[in-house]
Structure formats: C-alpha cells, structure tokens
Enzyme design. Structure first.
Site, PDB file in Angstrom:
ATOM      1  N   LYS A   1      -2.577  -2.029  -3.128  1.00 48.30           N
ATOM      2  CA  LYS A   1      -3.641  -1.119  -2.694  1.00 48.30           C
ATOM      3  C   LYS A   1      -3.188   0.306  -2.979  1.00 48.30           C
ATOM      4  CE  LYS A   1      -6.543   0.100   1.276  1.00 48.30           C
ATOM      5  NZ  LYS A   1      -7.033  -0.312   2.622  1.00 48.30           N
TER       6      LYS A   1
ATOM      7  N   GLU B   1       0.828  -1.209   0.000  1.00 49.39           N
ATOM      8  CA  GLU B   1       0.000   0.000   0.000  1.00 49.39           C
ATOM      9  C   GLU B   1       0.865   1.263   0.000  1.00 49.39           C
ATOM     10  OE1 GLU B   1      -3.734   2.201   2.304  1.00 49.39           O
ATOM     11  OE2 GLU B   1      -2.671   0.566   3.295  1.00 49.39           O
TER      12      GLU B   1
END
Length: 300
Positions: A214, A177
C-alpha cells in the site's frame, strides 16, 4: 492457511479496498468530519462506540458490497464487535462478499533519519492467532517516510518485511504500508529509493509467499508498475494520503494496475446528520467514483 477464494478475489477481482481502520489517534478527526465533535463523548469507550456506529452504517448500507468493494481493513477493536448481529469479519465475507483485513501496527515511533518506523507490536503472535480465529485474510501495517533518506527508507522496508514474515508464518497475507508523505519536496526521489528497496526484499521471499503493498499515489505516473507485475505481489493499492477524493481518483486513474485503499476519501461527505437515503446516496457516489478509478486504466 490462506483462504483460496479470498486470495483469488484479491488477486484478480475488480474493485477497491475500504480502509475502515481508524484507530485511537485518528478517530477524533474522523468523527469530527462525520459531524460528531469531541464534546459529544467523554471517554475512549464512548468514542469507539460512536466510530463503530459509523462503520456499521457504512458496511450495512446497500451501497457497500462485493460488487465494487473487494476488501475492508478493520481496526483491532472492530473484530471483537458485530455488524448486523454477526461477528464483523464473518459478516463482511459471508454477507457482503468483502475480504476482511486487520490493522496490526500500534502507531509510529519518533522520527529518525527522515522516517517514522512502527512502534513495537507487543504480543504480535497472539494478535495474529486471534486474526486467524476471526476469519481475517490479511493484515496492514503502516510506517511513514518524510524524506528521501536512503538509510531511513532502508530501515522502514526492513522493518516492514520483518513484520510481514511473521504475518506470513500464520497463514495471513500482509499489506506493507510504507507511506510517503505527499507534501515533501523530494517525494519522487523517496519513491524511487522505496521501489528499489522493496524490490530487493521481494527477491528474498519464497516462491509460494505473497504480499500486498500500500503506497502513496506516486509523483511519476506508473513508477510502481514493476511491483504490480511482480510475481510475489498479490496487489498494489494506493492510499489517498491527504488528497481530496477527486484528486486521489484522478491520480489513481492514471496508474496501471493499482487499486484504491481509501479511508478519509471514502467517507468524505458522509454525516451522522444525514437521513439513511441521503447517506446511502452519498456513499454510493463515493464508492462508484473510487471503483471507476481503480478499474481504469488497464495494461495494454
């Protein structure tokens, strides 16, 4: 060893990921939005008890299930607690059909070169062993990009893949992420550099290893399409990043192949003061809108 049924669900299932991983730093804000001000608790233990009650109310709701929610990301403290009298991760998978993930980062380091790397993760291998024992499928680790600085973004991606390799060595699937702050003026340029760096590192992964990614909802629609089609990427998921749920849903619905992994946007409108019927109806509307945005559009 990766759970094959869970891997197939994450690869081809329809739905989204519920991010229920608010940690110590983000919990007070989440509780306040839920109608519980800081004056209602005086210790960290009380705070974590209250946020667990909120999470429990969400996952125990009839609106929350594997028909629309593919997975849930949990805070480390949560895997040692229970939902419905059962270990949290077990309940999610066996009772709800929802794949459990674990947030493993310990927050952000000070900004340098326009980015914030992850702080060191002490005893990471022990944490990953614990995740395996608790039936966790994968992990999530967050860092932040605040400028289209090539050196900084390269350092972010290098660190993300360094952690990912350790996660993979334990038979878990990492969610990388590297969040791009949605308010920066050079967001599109930062996303272009980020895509280039991630693609370069993916080429070094063995054929039998897969990651998830992500990312912030992009400025240029479908800019991350090469990642959604990459053979080493199990899934590309989007964070809401400060957008309202309506804004995030609208942007996500334009991006082919991405699904949601929303936290604040998922819990938007929920309140501790709501009756169970009001709470369940509000959550149902939120889940349906995020689900709809995650399954549309489809690739031609």
């Amino acid at each position: 060893m990766v759970n094959d049924a869970q891997a197939e669900r994450m690869k081809s299932g329809q739905g989204f990921i519920a991010a229920l991983d608010q940690s110590g730093g983000s919990t007070p804000k989440a509780l306040s939005a839920y109608g519980i001000p800081p004056s209602d608790y005086s210790t960290e233990a009380e705070m974590f008890d209250l946020i667990h009650r909120m999470r429990t109310r969400i996952v125990m709701s009839p609106a929350f299930g594997g028909d629309r929610v593919l997975a849930a990301i949990l805070f480390e403290e949560t895997i040692n607690r229970a939902f419905g009298g059962k270990p949290a991760a077990d309940f999610l998978w066996h009772d709800k059909g929802v794949v459990p993930f674990l947030k493993i980062d310990k927050g952000l380091a000070d900004a340098a070169d326009g980015v914030q790397l992850m702080k060191p993760i002490p005893e990471l291998d022990a944490l990953l062993d614990s995740a395996v024992q608790h039936g966790i499928f994968g992990t999530k680790e967050r860092s932040v990009i605040g400028d289209a600085n090539r050196a900084g973004i390269a350092a972010i991606v290098e660190q993300q893949f360094e952690v990912a390799r350790r996660v993979l060595s334990h038979g878990l699937v990492p969610i990388l992420e590297p969040e791009v702050t949605i308010t920066i003026p050079d967001k599109a340029a930062a996303e272009s550099i980020l895509l280039e760096q991630i693609t370069t590192h993916l080429a070094d992964l063995p054929d039998d290893q897969h990651v998830m990614v992500k990312l912030s909802l992009p400025t240029v629609t479908n800019v991350y399409r090469p990642l959604t089609e990459h053979p080493r990427v199990l899934r590309v998921v989007a964070l809401s990043g400060g957008y309202t749920r309506a804004e995030a849903d609208a942007l996500l619905a334009e991006d082919i192949g991405e699904i949601a992994s929303f936290s604040r946007a998922l819990t938007e409108g929920l309140s501790a003061q709501q009756s169970d019927a009001e709470f369940d109806a509000t959550l149902d509307r939120a889940i349906q809108s995020i689900y709809d945005a995650s399954v549309s559009p489809t690739a031609p």
